[in-house]
Design a protein around this motif. Structure first.
Motif, PDB file in Angstrom:
ATOM      1  N   VAL A  26       0.960  -1.164   0.182  1.00 38.31           N
ATOM      2  CA  VAL A  26       0.150   0.204   0.379  1.00 38.31           C
ATOM      3  C   VAL A  26       0.796   1.385   0.133  1.00 38.31           C
ATOM      4  O   VAL A  26       2.172   1.459   0.864  1.00 38.31           O
ATOM      5  N   LEU A  27       0.912   2.085  -0.771  1.00 36.91           N
ATOM      6  CA  LEU A  27       1.687   2.992  -1.414  1.00 36.91           C
ATOM      7  C   LEU A  27       0.593   4.262  -0.686  1.00 36.91           C
ATOM      8  O   LEU A  27      -0.451   4.594  -1.307  1.00 36.91           O
ATOM      9  N   ILE A  28       1.127   4.863   0.269  1.00 41.32           N
ATOM     10  CA  ILE A  28       0.339   6.931   0.334  1.00 41.32           C
ATOM     11  C   ILE A  28       1.861   7.741   0.135  1.00 41.32           C
ATOM     12  O   ILE A  28       2.590   7.393   0.741  1.00 41.32           O
ATOM     13  N   VAL A  29       0.794   9.024  -0.844  1.00 41.89           N
ATOM     14  CA  VAL A  29       1.536   9.968  -0.565  1.00 41.89           C
ATOM     15  C   VAL A  29       0.463  11.157  -0.243  1.00 41.89           C
ATOM     16  O   VAL A  29      -0.609  11.348  -0.019  1.00 41.89           O
ATOM     17  N   ALA A  30       1.758  12.053   0.481  1.00 38.61           N
ATOM     18  CA  ALA A  30       1.397  13.312   1.185  1.00 38.61           C
ATOM     19  C   ALA A  30       1.687  14.050  -0.320  1.00 38.61           C
ATOM     20  O   ALA A  30       2.824  14.151  -0.995  1.00 38.61           O
ATOM     21  N   LYS A  31       0.288  15.451  -1.131  1.00 41.55           N
ATOM     22  CA  LYS A  31       0.964  15.919  -2.260  1.00 41.55           C
ATOM     23  C   LYS A  31      -0.064  17.149  -1.668  1.00 41.55           C
ATOM     24  O   LYS A  31      -0.708  17.393  -1.436  1.00 41.55           O
ATOM     25  N   PHE A  39       5.184  15.561  -1.747  1.00 44.67           N
ATOM     26  CA  PHE A  39       6.319  15.842  -0.685  1.00 44.67           C
ATOM     27  C   PHE A  39       6.236  14.597   0.451  1.00 44.67           C
ATOM     28  O   PHE A  39       7.241  15.155   1.518  1.00 44.67           O
ATOM     29  N   GLY A  40       5.964  14.026   0.609  1.00 40.69           N
ATOM     30  CA  GLY A  40       5.620  12.589   1.509  1.00 40.69           C
ATOM     31  C   GLY A  40       5.393  10.834   0.446  1.00 40.69           C
ATOM     32  O   GLY A  40       4.152  11.574   0.150  1.00 40.69           O
ATOM     33  N   THR A  41       6.042  10.568   1.565  1.00 39.23           N
ATOM     34  CA  THR A  41       5.244   9.462   0.957  1.00 39.23           C
ATOM     35  C   THR A  41       5.455   8.016   2.387  1.00 39.23           C
ATOM     36  O   THR A  41       6.325   7.960   2.680  1.00 39.23           O
ATOM     37  N   VAL A  42       4.983   6.734   1.617  1.00 36.07           N
ATOM     38  CA  VAL A  42       5.175   6.006   3.127  1.00 36.07           C
ATOM     39  C   VAL A  42       4.350   4.368   3.002  1.00 36.07           C
ATOM     40  O   VAL A  42       3.499   4.974   1.063  1.00 36.07           O
ATOM     41  N   ALA A  53       0.817 -13.704   8.459  1.00 32.31           N
ATOM     42  CA  ALA A  53      -0.255 -12.239   7.986  1.00 32.31           C
ATOM     43  C   ALA A  53      -1.504 -11.545   8.492  1.00 32.31           C
ATOM     44  O   ALA A  53      -1.640 -10.490   8.156  1.00 32.31           O
ATOM     45  N   HIS A  54      -0.433 -11.589   9.865  1.00 35.11           N
ATOM     46  CA  HIS A  54      -1.386 -10.150  10.676  1.00 35.11           C
ATOM     47  C   HIS A  54      -0.422  -9.171  11.378  1.00 35.11           C
ATOM     48  O   HIS A  54      -1.245  -8.875  11.407  1.00 35.11           O
ATOM     49  N   ARG A  55       0.997  -9.093  10.567  1.00 37.42           N
ATOM     50  CA  ARG A  55       1.119  -7.902  10.194  1.00 37.42           C
ATOM     51  C   ARG A  55       1.323  -7.501   8.856  1.00 37.42           C
ATOM     52  O   ARG A  55       1.608  -8.062   8.091  1.00 37.42           O
ATOM     53  N   ALA A  56       1.311  -6.626   9.219  1.00 41.01           N
ATOM     54  CA  ALA A  56       2.516  -5.414   8.125  1.00 41.01           C
ATOM     55  C   ALA A  56       3.714  -4.240   8.295  1.00 41.01           C
ATOM     56  O   ALA A  56       4.118  -4.600   9.359  1.00 41.01           O
ATOM     57  N   ASP A  57       4.766  -4.241   7.130  1.00 34.81           N
ATOM     58  CA  ASP A  57       5.576  -3.655   7.321  1.00 34.81           C
ATOM     59  C   ASP A  57       6.214  -2.735   7.097  1.00 34.81           C
ATOM     60  O   ASP A  57       5.016  -2.174   5.909  1.00 34.81           O
ATOM     61  N   VAL A  58       6.274  -1.102   7.351  1.00 39.20           N
ATOM     62  CA  VAL A  58       6.121  -0.086   7.416  1.00 39.20           C
ATOM     63  C   VAL A  58       7.335   0.496   6.508  1.00 39.20           C
ATOM     64  O   VAL A  58       8.688  -0.053   7.467  1.00 39.20           O
ATOM     65  N   ALA A  59       7.064   0.879   5.681  1.00 40.40           N
ATOM     66  CA  ALA A  59       8.955   1.202   4.811  1.00 40.40           C
ATOM     67  C   ALA A  59       8.232   2.719   4.445  1.00 40.40           C
ATOM     68  O   ALA A  59       8.135   3.021   3.578  1.00 40.40           O
ATOM     69  N   LYS A  60       9.706   3.029   3.812  1.00 42.13           N
ATOM     70  CA  LYS A  60      10.547   4.041   2.867  1.00 42.13           C
ATOM     71  C   LYS A  60       9.422   5.265   3.407  1.00 42.13           C
ATOM     72  O   LYS A  60       8.836   6.163   2.080  1.00 42.13           O
ATOM     73  N   MET A  61       9.209   5.817   4.504  1.00 40.56           N
ATOM     74  CA  MET A  61       9.170   7.043   4.811  1.00 40.56           C
ATOM     75  C   MET A  61       9.502   7.925   4.691  1.00 40.56           C
ATOM     76  O   MET A  61      10.992   8.059   4.873  1.00 40.56           O
ATOM     77  N   ASP A  95      12.100   0.165  10.425  1.00 38.17           N
ATOM     78  CA  ASP A  95      13.464   0.269  11.074  1.00 38.17           C
ATOM     79  C   ASP A  95      13.694   1.488  10.712  1.00 38.17           C
ATOM     80  O   ASP A  95      13.315   1.742   9.705  1.00 38.17           O
ATOM     81  N   THR A  96      14.709   1.541  11.566  1.00 43.51           N
ATOM     82  CA  THR A  96      15.512   3.173  11.224  1.00 43.51           C
ATOM     83  C   THR A  96      16.585   3.767  11.472  1.00 43.51           C
ATOM     84  O   THR A  96      16.693   2.754  11.898  1.00 43.51           O
ATOM     85  N   VAL A  97      17.183   4.868  11.039  1.00 44.31           N
ATOM     86  CA  VAL A  97      19.268   4.798  11.290  1.00 44.31           C
ATOM     87  C   VAL A  97      19.187   5.501  12.694  1.00 44.31           C
ATOM     88  O   VAL A  97      17.384   6.339  13.386  1.00 44.31           O
ATOM     89  N   THR A  98      19.011   4.708  13.812  1.00 48.70           N
ATOM     90  CA  THR A  98      19.670   4.844  14.621  1.00 48.70           C
ATOM     91  C   THR A  98      19.723   6.193  15.850  1.00 48.70           C
ATOM     92  O   THR A  98      20.160   6.093  14.650  1.00 48.70           O
ATOM     93  N   ASP A  99      19.160   6.699  15.843  1.00 51.26           N
ATOM     94  CA  ASP A  99      19.068   8.437  17.026  1.00 51.26           C
ATOM     95  C   ASP A  99      18.445   9.392  15.678  1.00 51.26           C
ATOM     96  O   ASP A  99      19.299  10.566  16.000  1.00 51.26           O
ATOM     97  N   SER A 100      18.306   9.055  14.682  1.00 52.85           N
ATOM     98  CA  SER A 100      17.854  10.279  13.501  1.00 52.85           C
ATOM     99  C   SER A 100      16.590  10.477  14.058  1.00 52.85           C
ATOM    100  O   SER A 100      15.970  10.503  15.187  1.00 52.85           O
ATOM    101  N   ALA A 101      16.414  11.255  13.155  1.00 51.91           N
ATOM    102  CA  ALA A 101      15.222  12.438  13.419  1.00 51.91           C
ATOM    103  C   ALA A 101      14.013  11.299  13.478  1.00 51.91           C
ATOM    104  O   ALA A 101      12.904  11.699  14.598  1.00 51.91           O
ATOM    105  N   ALA A 102      13.919  10.440  12.288  1.00 54.77           N
ATOM    106  CA  ALA A 102      12.859   9.848  12.592  1.00 54.77           C
ATOM    107  C   ALA A 102      12.870   8.549  13.645  1.00 54.77           C
ATOM    108  O   ALA A 102      11.570   8.774  14.275  1.00 54.77           O
ATOM    109  N   TYR A 103      14.524   8.689  14.152  1.00 49.87           N
ATOM    110  CA  TYR A 103      14.115   7.578  15.201  1.00 49.87           C
ATOM    111  C   TYR A 103      13.113   7.813  16.412  1.00 49.87           C
ATOM    112  O   TYR A 103      12.171   7.047  17.207  1.00 49.87           O
ATOM    113  N   PHE A 104      13.422   9.433  16.633  1.00 49.95           N
ATOM    114  CA  PHE A 104      12.852  10.235  17.760  1.00 49.95           C
ATOM    115  C   PHE A 104      11.372  10.349  17.427  1.00 49.95           C
ATOM    116  O   PHE A 104      10.519  10.193  18.367  1.00 49.95           O
TER     117      PHE A 104
END
Length: 151
Positions: A26-31, A39-42, A53-61, A95-104
């Motif tokens: 599923v692709l969501i975009v902010a425009k 200007f954004g996507t996830v 099957a009960h879970r989903a992975d969030v990617a490429k925020m 997952d995201t880069v440790t201690d990044s803005a996204a991490y917080f």
């Protein structure tokens, strides 16, 4: 990556769109509704093995640097969470880069840290970085606190 070519980016997004068409992602975009500027996507990756099957992975925020710190990432996460619930998912991971803005930001949005893996990914400049895994339960509060009875 700093050396990403237009061809590589185009190939990446073509593959994402193929997965969307196949209902694997599923692709969501902010425009901007006036200019149609993105200007954004996830992404929510939902094509997982039967035992997951009960879970989903969030990617490429991704949020364009000119639009960060405006709550866009949080809104994208809220929207993707609603979609996951509608798809009967009870667990999301990312997952995201440790201690990044996204991490917080993920912590602020109620995600729970699982742990870090050193040297897991590369920064845009090619240097290795630690990655932190997070999860978020989509169960109702009553389901979160209940535990199985053992007799």
């Amino acid at each position: 990556m700093d050396d990403l070519t237009v061809e590589q980016a185009s190939r990446f997004w073509s593959e994402v769109l193929d997965k969307v068409k196949q209902q694997k992602t599923v692709l969501i975009v902010a425009k901007n509704s006036v200019t149609n500027q993105l200007f954004g996507t996830v992404q929510l990756q939902i094509d997982l093995p039967t035992n997951q099957a009960h879970r989903a992975d969030v990617a490429k925020m991704l949020v364009h640097s000119d639009f960060r710190r405006m709550g866009i990432a949080q809104k994208l996460l809220q929207r993707i969470e609603k979609i996951a619930i509608a798809l009967n998912k009870t667990l999301m991971v990312l997952d995201t880069v440790t201690d990044s803005a996204a991490y917080f930001m993920y912590q602020k949005c109620g995600w729970t840290i699982v742990g870090d893996i050193p040297n897991y990914a590369l920064l845009p400049n090619g240097l290795p970085c630690s990655t932190t895994y997070f999860y978020k339960s989509l169960n109702s509060p009553a389901e979160k606190t209940s535990s199985p009875q053992i007799h």
